[in-house]
Scaffold this active site. Sequence first.
Site, PDB file in Angstrom:
ATOM      1  N   GLY A   1       0.780  -1.237   0.000  1.00  0.00           N
ATOM      2  CA  GLY A   1       0.000   0.000   0.000  1.00  0.00           C
ATOM      3  C   GLY A   1       0.807   1.281   0.000  1.00  0.00           C
ATOM      4  O   GLY A   1       0.344   2.301   0.513  1.00  0.00           O
TER       5      GLY A   1
ATOM      6  N   HIS B   1       0.163   0.860 -13.251  1.00  0.00           N
ATOM      7  CA  HIS B   1       0.932  -0.312 -13.671  1.00  0.00           C
ATOM      8  C   HIS B   1       2.412   0.059 -13.750  1.00  0.00           C
ATOM      9  O   HIS B   1       2.756   1.128 -14.271  1.00  0.00           O
ATOM     10  CB  HIS B   1       0.417  -0.797 -15.035  1.00  0.00           C
ATOM     11  CG  HIS B   1       1.106  -2.036 -15.498  1.00  0.00           C
ATOM     12  ND1 HIS B   1       0.814  -3.287 -14.973  1.00  0.00           N
ATOM     13  CD2 HIS B   1       2.080  -2.230 -16.413  1.00  0.00           C
ATOM     14  CE1 HIS B   1       1.599  -4.176 -15.555  1.00  0.00           C
ATOM     15  NE2 HIS B   1       2.370  -3.566 -16.435  1.00  0.00           N
TER      16      HIS B   1
END
Length: 194
Positions: free
Chosen positions: A20, A114
């Site tokens: 995270g 990404h």
Amino acid sequence: MKKSNGKLNYNIAIFISGRGSNLKSIIKSSLKKKTLYKVKIVISNRKKAEGLLFAKKMGIKNYFFDFTKSKKIGGRVLNLLKKNSIKLVCLAGFMRILPSYFIKSFNGKIINIHPSLLPKYKGLNTHEKVILNNEIYTGCTVHYVNKFLDSGKIIAQRKVRITKKDTVKSIEKKVLKIEHKVYPKAIDKVLSNL
Ligand code: GAR
């Protein structure tokens, strides 16, 4: 709802699977009051995702959903998004493919980050692929999510130079550093066009 600086405040949801670090940078940017969004909920497909603990610490509602039971779960997650007036879902290291009916229901309002310069190196192990192909540059891409893997329209992209000395670990570090700058800005860009 208006922010003190007069900008609109849109509720967003972040989907994670692990560490995270992008989630943290997205939350931290919003606390500096420089963004159009507020992170309203955090959803993980892994119960022990570190990012869930950070969300909890920051007083943000956080949930675990077992996305392997996708049909049932998808409906419950969609209800939760509706209940919290979520305008945008941001995938940040969410390592599961969302079911197509879910993507359709939240059409055009799901984005992903990404770790490569798409359309190059979709899927997993992007940094390994970059090394194998002797690339001089790699980077990150924020894009809309559609039913095809890492193929939706590109929102933002940033490149970083790599050298022969770089390893998977050092490339990961370089790429994450730019991801943390690019994602909060890309989220605002999408929201400002809603
Ligand atoms: C990030 O590098 C992100 O681009 C990548 O996972 C990492 C998550 O890191 N996402 C994907 O590979 C999605 N296919 P984080 O949990 O520290 O934000």
